[in-house]
Write a protein that holds these residues in place. Structure first.
Motif, mmCIF file in Angstrom:
data_model
loop_
_atom_site.group_PDB
_atom_site.id
_atom_site.type_symbol
_atom_site.label_atom_id
_atom_site.label_comp_id
_atom_site.label_asym_id
_atom_site.label_seq_id
_atom_site.Cartn_x
_atom_site.Cartn_y
_atom_site.Cartn_z
ATOM 1 N N ASP A 305 0.111 -0.561 -13.623
ATOM 2 C CA ASP A 305 -1.272 -0.151 -13.335
ATOM 3 C C ASP A 305 -2.129 -0.262 -14.594
ATOM 4 O OD1 ASP A 305 -0.635 0.408 -10.740
ATOM 5 O OD2 ASP A 305 -0.383 2.571 -11.047
ATOM 6 N N ARG A 306 -1.599 0.259 -15.696
ATOM 7 C CA ARG A 306 -2.348 0.238 -16.953
ATOM 8 C C ARG A 306 -2.603 -1.191 -17.422
ATOM 9 N NH1 ARG A 306 -0.189 -0.679 -21.616
ATOM 10 N NH2 ARG A 306 1.912 -0.080 -20.903
ATOM 11 N N ILE A 307 -1.589 -2.041 -17.337
ATOM 12 C CA ILE A 307 -1.724 -3.428 -17.796
ATOM 13 C C ILE A 307 -2.775 -4.170 -16.971
ATOM 14 C CG2 ILE A 307 -0.509 -5.639 -17.940
ATOM 15 C CD1 ILE A 307 2.037 -3.970 -18.606
ATOM 16 N N LEU A 308 -2.758 -3.961 -15.659
ATOM 17 C CA LEU A 308 -3.754 -4.616 -14.802
ATOM 18 C C LEU A 308 -5.165 -4.135 -15.147
ATOM 19 C CD1 LEU A 308 -1.961 -4.542 -11.313
ATOM 20 C CD2 LEU A 308 -2.276 -6.515 -12.805
ATOM 21 N N MET A 309 -5.311 -2.827 -15.404
ATOM 22 C CA MET A 309 -6.626 -2.294 -15.759
ATOM 23 C C MET A 309 -7.093 -2.857 -17.093
ATOM 24 S SD MET A 309 -7.843 -0.276 -13.400
ATOM 25 C CE MET A 309 -9.016 0.726 -14.313
ATOM 26 N N GLU A 310 -6.187 -2.902 -18.083
ATOM 27 C CA GLU A 310 -6.565 -3.382 -19.416
ATOM 28 C C GLU A 310 -7.032 -4.828 -19.398
ATOM 29 O OE1 GLU A 310 -3.550 -0.569 -22.104
ATOM 30 O OE2 GLU A 310 -3.112 -2.699 -21.806
ATOM 31 N N HIS A 311 -6.488 -5.613 -18.487
ATOM 32 C CA HIS A 311 -6.847 -7.036 -18.429
ATOM 33 C C HIS A 311 -7.902 -7.336 -17.363
ATOM 34 C CE1 HIS A 311 -3.862 -8.646 -21.291
ATOM 35 N NE2 HIS A 311 -3.134 -7.612 -20.919
ATOM 36 N N GLY A 312 -8.471 -6.297 -16.779
ATOM 37 C CA GLY A 312 -9.602 -6.476 -15.871
ATOM 38 C C GLY A 312 -9.274 -7.036 -14.506
ATOM 39 N N ILE A 339 -9.438 -6.527 10.755
ATOM 40 C CA ILE A 339 -8.615 -5.548 11.453
ATOM 41 C C ILE A 339 -7.274 -5.361 10.752
ATOM 42 C CG2 ILE A 339 -9.686 -6.116 13.659
ATOM 43 C CD1 ILE A 339 -6.908 -7.396 14.365
ATOM 44 N N ALA A 340 -6.932 -6.284 9.845
ATOM 45 C CA ALA A 340 -5.703 -6.169 9.065
ATOM 46 C C ALA A 340 -5.814 -7.052 7.839
ATOM 47 C CB ALA A 340 -4.485 -6.556 9.900
ATOM 48 N N ILE A 341 -5.113 -6.656 6.792
ATOM 49 C CA ILE A 341 -5.051 -7.438 5.562
ATOM 50 C C ILE A 341 -3.618 -7.900 5.386
ATOM 51 C CG2 ILE A 341 -5.351 -7.381 3.060
ATOM 52 C CD1 ILE A 341 -7.393 -5.074 3.627
ATOM 53 N N LEU A 342 -3.447 -9.204 5.229
ATOM 54 C CA LEU A 342 -2.120 -9.798 5.135
ATOM 55 C C LEU A 342 -1.936 -10.350 3.729
ATOM 56 C CD1 LEU A 342 -2.198 -11.798 8.497
ATOM 57 C CD2 LEU A 342 -1.705 -9.383 8.137
ATOM 58 N N MET A 343 -0.836 -9.973 3.085
ATOM 59 C CA MET A 343 -0.601 -10.369 1.698
ATOM 60 C C MET A 343 0.541 -11.364 1.620
ATOM 61 S SD MET A 343 -1.201 -6.731 -0.239
ATOM 62 C CE MET A 343 -1.438 -7.545 -1.813
ATOM 63 N N THR A 344 0.316 -12.449 0.909
ATOM 64 C CA THR A 344 1.320 -13.493 0.784
ATOM 65 C C THR A 344 1.275 -14.095 -0.613
ATOM 66 O OG1 THR A 344 2.122 -15.577 1.732
ATOM 67 C CG2 THR A 344 -0.242 -15.242 1.700
ATOM 68 N N GLY A 345 2.399 -14.607 -1.047
ATOM 69 C CA GLY A 345 2.518 -15.124 -2.397
ATOM 70 C C GLY A 345 3.288 -14.151 -3.265
ATOM 71 N N VAL A 353 -0.670 -3.965 -7.022
ATOM 72 C CA VAL A 353 -1.669 -4.820 -6.384
ATOM 73 C C VAL A 353 -1.913 -4.361 -4.956
ATOM 74 C CG1 VAL A 353 -2.186 -7.176 -5.665
ATOM 75 C CG2 VAL A 353 -1.094 -6.756 -7.868
ATOM 76 N N ARG A 354 -0.850 -4.013 -4.264
ATOM 77 C CA ARG A 354 -1.008 -3.519 -2.898
ATOM 78 C C ARG A 354 -1.860 -2.249 -2.874
ATOM 79 N NH1 ARG A 354 4.693 -4.747 -2.556
ATOM 80 N NH2 ARG A 354 5.235 -2.523 -2.492
ATOM 81 N N GLU A 355 -1.667 -1.392 -3.855
ATOM 82 C CA GLU A 355 -2.452 -0.157 -3.899
ATOM 83 C C GLU A 355 -3.928 -0.444 -4.155
ATOM 84 O OE1 GLU A 355 -1.372 2.851 -3.065
ATOM 85 O OE2 GLU A 355 0.493 1.783 -2.588
ATOM 86 N N LEU A 356 -4.215 -1.423 -5.010
ATOM 87 C CA LEU A 356 -5.605 -1.797 -5.254
ATOM 88 C C LEU A 356 -6.270 -2.299 -3.977
ATOM 89 C CD1 LEU A 356 -5.321 -3.637 -8.706
ATOM 90 C CD2 LEU A 356 -6.522 -1.490 -8.258
ATOM 91 N N PRO A 365 -5.166 -1.529 7.982
ATOM 92 C CA PRO A 365 -3.739 -1.760 7.699
ATOM 93 C C PRO A 365 -3.543 -2.890 6.690
ATOM 94 C CG PRO A 365 -4.141 -1.606 10.066
ATOM 95 C CD PRO A 365 -5.477 -1.670 9.408
ATOM 96 N N VAL A 366 -2.710 -2.639 5.682
ATOM 97 C CA VAL A 366 -2.356 -3.655 4.691
ATOM 98 C C VAL A 366 -0.901 -4.018 4.914
ATOM 99 C CG1 VAL A 366 -2.120 -4.202 2.250
ATOM 100 C CG2 VAL A 366 -4.036 -2.787 3.029
ATOM 101 N N LEU A 367 -0.659 -5.252 5.370
ATOM 102 C CA LEU A 367 0.700 -5.703 5.672
ATOM 103 C C LEU A 367 1.230 -6.518 4.494
ATOM 104 C CD1 LEU A 367 0.227 -6.782 9.405
ATOM 105 C CD2 LEU A 367 0.675 -4.524 8.452
ATOM 106 N N SER A 368 2.319 -6.031 3.914
ATOM 107 C CA SER A 368 2.867 -6.682 2.722
ATOM 108 C C SER A 368 4.381 -6.774 2.775
ATOM 109 C CB SER A 368 2.432 -5.906 1.471
ATOM 110 O OG SER A 368 2.839 -4.542 1.549
ATOM 111 N N ASP A 369 4.950 -6.715 3.982
ATOM 112 C CA ASP A 369 6.405 -6.757 4.125
ATOM 113 C C ASP A 369 6.993 -8.139 3.846
ATOM 114 O OD1 ASP A 369 6.332 -4.132 4.809
ATOM 115 O OD2 ASP A 369 6.500 -4.458 6.968
ATOM 116 N N HIS A 370 6.183 -9.194 4.005
ATOM 117 C CA HIS A 370 6.709 -10.555 3.855
ATOM 118 C C HIS A 370 5.837 -11.381 2.906
ATOM 119 C CE1 HIS A 370 9.498 -9.724 7.078
ATOM 120 N NE2 HIS A 370 8.504 -9.324 7.840
ATOM 121 N N PRO A 371 5.642 -10.906 1.676
ATOM 122 C CA PRO A 371 4.768 -11.659 0.773
ATOM 123 C C PRO A 371 5.334 -13.007 0.355
ATOM 124 C CG PRO A 371 5.862 -9.891 -0.401
ATOM 125 C CD PRO A 371 6.179 -9.701 1.041
ATOM 126 N N VAL A 372 6.663 -13.118 0.295
ATOM 127 C CA VAL A 372 7.273 -14.357 -0.182
ATOM 128 C C VAL A 372 7.695 -15.266 0.965
ATOM 129 C CG1 VAL A 372 9.160 -15.329 -1.557
ATOM 130 C CG2 VAL A 372 8.045 -13.221 -2.298
#
Length: 543
Positions: A305-312, A339-345, A353-356, A365-372
Motif C-alpha cells: 500500500d505504501r509503495i503504491l502511494m509513494e509512486h502515485g 454493474i460489475a468490475i472484472l479484473m484481469t492480468g 490494487v483490488r482494494e483501491l 461487485p469487484v470480481l478478481s478470482d481469475h485475474p490470470v
C-alpha cells in the motif's frame, strides 16, 4: 467490435483449448464441451505455476520470451528467465505489443541474421501449440482471445499457426467477451461492465456495453464504449517493490551484484503476491552474493500500500478511469455505472490494487478470482455458433476512374450474400496504367454497407472541374451508412510494373477468390512479361 471470427462447418469437439496470448504471459486452458473441468496446461521447463483461487487448481503461465543463440536455436518461457537471458539482445519480449504495433525493429538471432517480432511470435506460439497438441491428442479445436483493433492479418496468422500445429478447427473471441465469460457472467441488454487489464507494460480500463444478450458471436454482443490506457505496467510495481526491499535491507550494492539481487526479487515477486493473497505478510529468501547467505525478504500488505502511494499509483488509476469515462460520455453514454468490475492480468493479483478499485466503486461487485486465467477460461468455454451462415455481409467493389465520364465508378468483386470459401474465382479483371511510365498500380477496394432496402452504393465520388472530389447526387438523399468506404487503405495492395506501364495498355490480369477465413485474395499476372507477380495474396478480410 472485432471482426475476426471463424465458424467451422463441423461438430463441436469434445475438448478445446482457450488461449490468452498476452504481452507478458501465455495462458492455455482446456475445457470439456460443456465448459466443465477447466484447467490450465503446464509445460515443465517453460511455464511457471501460480496459486489458483477458490476451488480451482494452480494456474500455469508461460512467460512470453524467446531467446535465440548464435546458431539460431531458441529457448522459451521460464527457460529464458532461469538462464538470466530475459534482457539479452537476442531475446524477444513484450512480443504481442510490438507485433500488434507492427514494429519494424528486428531481433538478432545469429550470425548476421535478424528477424521481425512477427517471426519471433510465430516461433514462440508454434512451439508451444505443437507441444500442447502432443500432450492433449484428443483436442482438435482452439479458441484465441483477440484484443481490439488488431491488424487485418492477425486472425489469419493465428489460424495458420494452429493448423501447422495439427489443430483442425480454430475460432476467435473478443477479449472483453472472454473476460466476462471467464467470470461466469451472462450479460443482459443494456448492462455495462468495467474491465481492468493490467499486464507487464500497460494498465488499461474499458467500459463495455452489452447490446445483444443472446448473441453468441465472437464479440458476445458487446461493444467497448470507452477505453483508456496508461503505460504503468505491473513490471513497474515489481521494480518499486524490489528497490524498496533492497533499501530496507541496506543492500546498497552496485553493478552486477545489485542486478543479481534485483533479478532475484523480481523473479520471485509472483510468490510474494501469491502469499499476500492469503495472508497479511509474505516472505521469501534471496541469496546475497556478497556474504554468501540467504536474506529473508518480508513484504506486508501495508508495505505494498505504501509503495503504491509513494509512486502515485492511485492517481494513475483515477486518471485512467476518468479518461475512459470521458470517452464513453463523448459517445453518448453519459453517467455510465458498471454493474460489475472484472479484473484481469497478473498485476490484478496484488491485493492492494483490488482494494483501491473497491474504494473507487463503492457498492459495485469487484470480481478478481481469475485475474490470470480468466481470459483463457472464457475462451475455452466459448461455444462457437457452428450453424452461422458462411456468407459475406457487405458489398465490395474496385473503384476506378472513367476518363470519358470523368468520374469514379465501381466494379463489384464480391456481392452481399456471397458464400465463403468461394468454389472458384469471384472476379476476373484486367487493369491498365493511368499514365505513361507508371510503375505501381493499386487495388483500391471499397466496402459498401448493405441494408435491407439498399443493395447498391447510395453515393459515388466524382472529380469536379477544380480537381477535387465531390459526392454525386444530393447528399441529403443518401444515407451515410451506405457510402463506399476505403477497405484496404491501411494495407494497400500494390502491383509493380517492370518495365513501366504505358497509359491505357492492359497490364495486369487479376483473379480474386475468397478463402475459408473470409479473406479476399488476389493472383496477378503481368500481361507484358507473362510473369506471375502475386499468388493468392491477401487483399482484405471481409465482413
Amino acid at each position: 467490435m472485432i471482426p475476426v471470427d471463424r465458424y467451422a462447418q463441423s461438430l463441436q469437439p469434445n475438448v478445446r483449448l482457450g488461449i490468452d496470448f498476452g504481452t507478458g504471459t501465455l495462458v492455455i486452458g482446456i475445457a470439456g464441451q460443456d465448459g466443465g473441468g477447466f484447467r490450465t496446461l503446464a509445460f515443465p521447463g517453460w511455464s511457471q505455476e501460480m496459486p489458483g483461487t477458490g476451488a480451482g487448481g494452480p494456474v500455469h503461465t508461460v512467460p512470453v520470451l524467446i531467446h535465440y543463440d548464435q546458431d539460431g536455436n531458441w529457448t522459451i518461457g521460464d527457460e529464458v528467465m532461469r538462464a538470466g537471458d530475459s534482457n539479452h539482445l537476442k531475446t524477444a519480449r513484450w512480443i504481442r505489443k510490438y507485433l500488434l504495433e507492427e514494429s519494424p525493429v528486428r531481433i538478432p538471432t545469429g550470425m548476421d541474421r535478424r528477424i521481425t517480432f512477427r517471426d519471433a511470435a510465430t516461433d514462440f506460439l508454434a512451439t508451444v501449440l505443437a507441444r500442447a497438441t502432443r500432450e492433449c491428442p484428443g483436442c482438435s479445436s482452439v479458441v484465441f482471445a483477440i484484443p481490439r483493433d488488431v491488424p487485418e492479418w492477425y486472425a489469419g496468422w493465428l489460424g495458420v499457426i494452429a493448423h501447422a500445429a495439427g489443430i483442425s478447427s480454430w475460432y476467435t473471441i473478443a477479449e472483453p467477451a472472454a473476460v466476462i465469460a471467464g467470470y461466469g457472467l451472462a450479460p443482459e441488454m443494456g448492462q455495462v461492465y468495467l474491465i481492468i487489464r493490467w499486464d507487464e507494460t500497460d494498465f488499461s480500463v474499458s467500459f463495455v456495453l452489452s447490446e445483444e444478450a443472446s448473441d453468441h458471436g465472437p464479440d458476445g454482443g458487446l461493444r467497448v464504449i470507452g477505453t483508456a490506457c496508461d503505460d504503468t505496467g505491473y513490471k513497474a510495481v515489481d521494480a518499486w517493490i524490489a528497490h524498496d526491499v533492497l533499501a530496507r535491507n541496506h543492500m546498497n550494492y552496485m553493478g552486477a551484484k545489485a542486478q543479481r539481487i534485483y533479478e532475484g526479487i523480481t523473479g520471485r515477486i509472483g510468490e510474494l503476491y501469491g502469499q499476500l493473497a492469503a495472508a497479511d505478510e509474505a516472505m521469501i529468501g534471496i541469496d546475497d552474493p556478497l556474504s554468501g547467505t540467504t536474506v529473508p525478504v518480508r513484504v506486508s500488505r501495508d508495505d505494498v500500500d505504501r509503495i503504491l502511494m509513494e509512486h502515485g499509483f492511485p492517481s494513475v488509476l483515477d486518471r485512467t478511469i476518468g479518461r475512459a469515462r470521458a470517452t464513453a460520455s463523448s459517445r453518448g453514454c453519459r453517467g455510465v455505472q458498471p454493474i460489475a468490475i472484472l479484473m484481469t492480468g497478473r498485476g490484478c493479483v496484488i491485493p492492494a490494487v483490488r482494494e483501491l478499485i473497491k474504494n473507487q466503486f463503492a457498492g459495485v461487485p469487484v470480481l478478481s478470482d481469475h485475474p490470470v486465467d480468466g481470459v483463457a477460461r472464457g475462451a475455452a468455454i466459448y461455444l462457437p455458433q457452428v450453424n452461422r451462415p458462411d456468407r459475406i455481409k457487405n458489398d465490395y467493389a474496385l473503384r476506378y476512374w472513367d476518363p470519358k465520364s470523368r468520374e469514379h465508378r465501381y466494379r463489384f468483386l464480391v456481392r452481399s450474400g456471397a458464400r465463403y470459401p468461394s468454389a472458384g474465382q469471384v472476379a476476373r479483371i484486367t487493369i491498365s496504367a493511368a499514365y505513361d511510365g507508371q510503375t505501381r498500380l493499386g487495388i483500391p477496394l471499397y466496402e459498401i454497407n448493405t441494408s435491407p432496402d439498399a443493395h447498391a452504393p447510395a453515393l459515388e465520388l466524382v472529380s469536379d472541374t477544380a480537381g477535387g472530389v465531390r459526392l454525386a447526387g444530393p447528399q441529403e438523399d443518401a444515407g451515410a451508412e451506405n457510402r463506399p468506404l476505403p477497405a484496404n487503405e491501411r494495407t494497400p495492395t500494390l502491383l509493380i510494373a517492370d518495365p513501366p506501364a504505358l497509359k491505357g495498355e492492359p497490364r495486369f490480369e487479376l483473379t480474386f477468390v475468397l478463402d475459408r477465413e473470409k479473406q479476399l485474395r488476389v493472383t496477378a499476372r503481368d500481361l507484358v512479361t507473362g510473369t506471375l507477380t502475386k499468388k493468392d495474396a491477401l487483399v482484405h478480410r471481409l465482413t
